[in-house]
Scaffold this motif. Structure first.
Motif, short mmCIF file in Angstrom:
data_model
loop_
_atom_site.label_atom_id
_atom_site.label_comp_id
_atom_site.label_asym_id
_atom_site.label_seq_id
_atom_site.Cartn_x
_atom_site.Cartn_y
_atom_site.Cartn_z
N LEU A 1 0.79 -1.13 0.03
CA LEU A 1 0.01 -0.09 0.04
C LEU A 1 0.89 1.59 -0.08
O LEU A 1 0.52 2.36 -0.77
CB LEU A 1 -0.95 0.04 1.22
N THR A 2 1.88 1.10 0.76
CA THR A 2 2.94 2.26 0.96
C THR A 2 3.40 2.84 -0.46
O THR A 2 3.61 3.81 -0.93
CB THR A 2 3.98 2.05 2.02
N ALA B 1 2.25 1.80 -3.71
CA ALA B 1 1.27 2.10 -4.51
C ALA B 1 1.02 3.57 -4.21
O ALA B 1 0.82 4.23 -5.35
CB ALA B 1 0.30 1.00 -4.42
N ARG B 2 1.02 4.03 -3.01
CA ARG B 2 0.35 5.39 -2.84
C ARG B 2 1.11 6.03 -1.63
O ARG B 2 0.80 6.09 -0.50
CB ARG B 2 -0.99 5.38 -2.50
N ALA C 1 -0.29 9.35 0.16
CA ALA C 1 -1.39 9.17 0.76
C ALA C 1 -1.16 8.30 2.08
O ALA C 1 -1.59 8.62 3.50
CB ALA C 1 -2.48 8.33 0.11
N ALA D 1 7.73 5.33 2.92
CA ALA D 1 7.36 6.52 2.00
C ALA D 1 7.88 7.74 1.61
O ALA D 1 8.08 8.16 0.63
CB ALA D 1 5.95 6.89 2.79
#
Length: 710
Positions: A357-358, A360-361, A364, A685
């Motif tokens: 998730l990190t 990919a975005r 965010a 991130a």
């Protein structure tokens, strides 16, 4: 790779049994030297802080220092109570531990009789000798079964706290050790490999305890040194060996068992071994900042933390490579008899999901994670630091139950102010008049009760006025009375005299001055910790950007954990859940201790993760892939290490001593946040968004092809 770390590791690997025996000989020598030299416990004067400490120093210079006192409480009326009191007096006067005994005093309602017993010797030594007094009290109780005869006082309470702390710590060890072993068994799926971290951690703890005894002659031990060695030693000792062993197993699996034991040790030493050394230095240097607190408690903690950390690093460079070689040879022989598929390291479902998730975005993920950490930090704005007064001790201690009955019957004994004045002997009458004028002003103070007592040293140089306070030291009324005494009564009386030295000490003053001292030192220590984090990261990775990131991440982690601590312990909503009674405050030592330990231990994860990323980048892997593979490849070790640390720290939460409970909770929360939010979400991130700018001012030199070893 031919550096000193590799050479030390290779020497141990070439002669494993010699290295193993040598390590345990070293541990035995540490213990032998420690026992031979002996330790130096902190003296009363080592605890003097602020104006209260200055007042105690003045009183001591005139022989008017506070003496250790026990009080025997007799509940029940009539002739029997009077006879029991006289029996107590007669018995106590026969003891060498007793200096004097006062006549019995009745409570205002006549239902309780009190006998004050002044002990001989220093205040800190009294708890060692109080058992003799309690034995006499117990005999009087047996002689008068219809009465309630009990004893309390500073020495009895201190002795009870020490017994309770020892019992609690023994219980935490019974919880932490099996859970740690179970965790290591799950991680390694091998009993032999799982026992190695525990064996080295325990041996490091034993060696550090031995070394702490001679070290206490430079930095006196206030009694918590061994506890800190156990706490930090188990955490870093297991972590360092875990990082090392996980990397060795990973490399062995990657090579399909083709690497020799020596080559495996070289790889582990040059990668995780180097990270362990840098991490150990970070923990030691961070711990050293506690010396800036100018407080014997923190000096003792710093010495303990530094010793056990450095010993744990030494074990990872000597005994660990030797044990790793022996176990690897054994595994190779077993594999030759029964071939099996090579093991592969797994990132883990939760970690893998968060990392995907990190990746990919990143924007965010970074925004949500930072906002969450800042939200947890918000309660920190209402942080209230206080010293944990005597009344906060658990009522499971019998002396505390008696203390409650004592202060109910005699409220003037809850706490006291002591005004100390030093002047030339010929001015003794002048000083006495001023102190009597102060006592008259204090008579109208609603917080003060009982008869003021004025004493002067035999040489006439020092005078002391004692004012009883009918409130516990933590009560607002007691604190306000101290403020009135220092800013109103004292300047209007003693303050009008020229050429005299004066100060206010006593229970209330000590309670107020200690947190104030910590608050004054906190900015300097925080600034030093941030500087240490920045410099160590920059020196290790030659990147100003990574150094700045390390500072930001440590601030986020510390702020969130302190905020969570404040939200839980300054309120009542979690009392039933964590079994405590809120004092509405945080122990004054907790934030400083938390910051120092957290900054040091968080560098473990930071250096270990960044080392993997930097290693990949130097091998020619693009920064994005290096970040994802480095975080993913180290995730299993970081998660396992975090679980071990959380287990150790969380085992302190059930303790009855409030400051230890708060510390255990805060450290467990900080490690969880650091391992799963900082290292798995925020750090990757930030690095993904920075890209090649991560390595500014110089990108790591890339090799044309991956490094080969063996």
């Amino acid at each position: 790779m031919r550096n000193r770390l590799v050479l030390i590791a290779v020497a141990s690997a070439r002669h494993p049994w010699r290295a193993i025996v040598g390590w345990f000989v070293f541990v035995a020598l540490c213990v032998g030297i420690g026992v031979g030299i002996g330790g130096k416990p902190a003296a009363t004067e080592d605890f003097w802080i602020g104006e209260a400490g200055r007042g105690e120093a003045l009183a001591t210079s005139g022989g008017l220092q506070q003496a250790p006192m026990e009080r025997v409480l007799i509940t029940g009326g009539g002739t029997a109570a009077h006879n029991a009191a006289q029996d107590v007096i007669d018995r106590m006067l026969t003891l060498p531990e007793v200096r004097s005994v006062d006549a019995a005093v009745y409570s205002p309602d006549g239902t309780v009789l009190r006998v004050d017993v002044t002990m001989a010797g220093a205040e800190l030594d009294a708890k060692k000798h109080v058992a003799a007094l309690r034995a006499q009290t117990d005999q009087v109780q047996r002689a008068y079964p219809d009465l309630q005869v009990e004893q309390t006082g500073g020495p009895s309470i201190s002795s009870g706290v020490e017994v309770l702390r020892g019992r609690d710590l023994a219980r935490t060890e019974m919880i932490a050790l099996p859970i740690t072993l179970l965790t290591l068994l799950v991680v390694f799926r091998s009993a032999a490999m799982a026992l190695v971290p525990l064996l080295l951690a325990i041996s490091s703890i034993v060696a550090a305890i031995g070394l702490s005894l001679p070290a206490s002659h430079l930095f006196p031990d206030n009694g918590v040194g061994t506890n800190i060695i156990l706490l930090i030693g188990m955490a870093v000792g297991v972590d360092y060996t875990l990082f090392y062993l996980k990397r060795a197993r990973e490399e062995r699996a990657r090579a399909g068992g083709a690497l020799s034991s020596r080559a495996l040790v070289e790889l582990a030493a040059a990668t995780s071994g180097r990270a362990v050394v840098v991490s150990g230095i970070a923990v030691a240097v961070s711990s050293a900042t506690m010396y800036l607190a100018d407080d014997v408690v923190f000096s003792s903690i710093a010495t303990a933390a530094i010793l056990v950390t450095l010993v744990a690093v030494a074990s990872s460079l000597t005994a660990l490579p030797a044990l790793l070689t022996v176990l690897t040879d054994r595994a190779e022989r077993r594999a030759a008899r029964k071939p099996s598929a090579p093991e592969r390291e797994s990132t883990g479902r939760l970690t893998g999901s968060l990392l995907r998730l990190t990746a990919a975005r990143p924007v965010a993920a970074l925004t949500v994670a930072v906002l969450a950490m800042l939200t947890l930090t918000v309660p920190l704005l209402g942080l209230d630091l206080t010293d944990m007064g005597r009344e906060t001790h658990p009522r499971s201690i019998p002396a505390m139950q008696t203390f409650d009955r004592l202060t109910t019957a005699f409220p003037q004994l809850k706490s006291m102010h002591q005004v100390v004045v030093a002047a030339e002997p010929q001015r003794a009458d002048e000083v006495t008049d001023a102190l009597r004028a102060l006592a008259r002003r204090a008579e109208s103070d609603p917080a003060l009760a009982g008869e003021a007592e004025l004493r002067t040293s035999p040489d006439g140089r020092v005078s002391l006025l004692e004012l009883p306070v009918q409130h516990h030291v933590s009560d607002d009324a007691a604190q306000q009375s101290l403020e009135r005494l220092r800013t109103d009564y004292l300047p209007a009386t003693v303050g009008t005299l020229s050429g005299v030295d004066y100060a206010v000490t006593g229970d209330v003053a000590r309670y107020a001055d200690y947190p104030r001292h910590q608050e004054q030192k906190l900015p300097l220590i925080i600034a030093t910790l941030l500087l240490v984090t920045f410099v160590l990261t920059v020196v290790t990775f030659r990147s100003v950007v990574l150094g700045s990131i390390g500072v930001v991440l440590n601030l986020l982690s510390a702020g969130a954990s302190l905020g969570l601590l404040t939200a839980v312990f300054q309120n009542t909503w979690a009392e039933g859940l964590l079994d405590f009674h809120s004092t509405g405050s945080i122990g004054s030592r907790v934030p400083l201790l938390l910051l120092v330990i957290l900054f040091g231990l968080s560098m473990d994860y930071q250096i270990f993760v960044l080392s993997r990323i930097s290693e990949l980048a130097r091998a020619g892997v693009p920064t994005r892939r290096a970040v994802l593979d480095g975080v993913g490849g180290s995730a299993s070790a970081v998660t396992s290490a975090a679980f071990v640390m959380v287990t150790v720290f969380a085992s302190f939460v059930p303790l009855h001593i409030m400051e230890m409970k708060q510390m255990g909770f805060a450290l467990a929360a900080a490690v969880l946040l650091d391992a799963f939010v900082i290292r798995i979400v925020i750090l990757p991130a930030m690095l993904l968004l920075l890209g090649d700018r991560t390595w500014w001012p110089a990108r790591p030199a890339r090799t044309a092809e991956p490094v080969k070893v063996g």
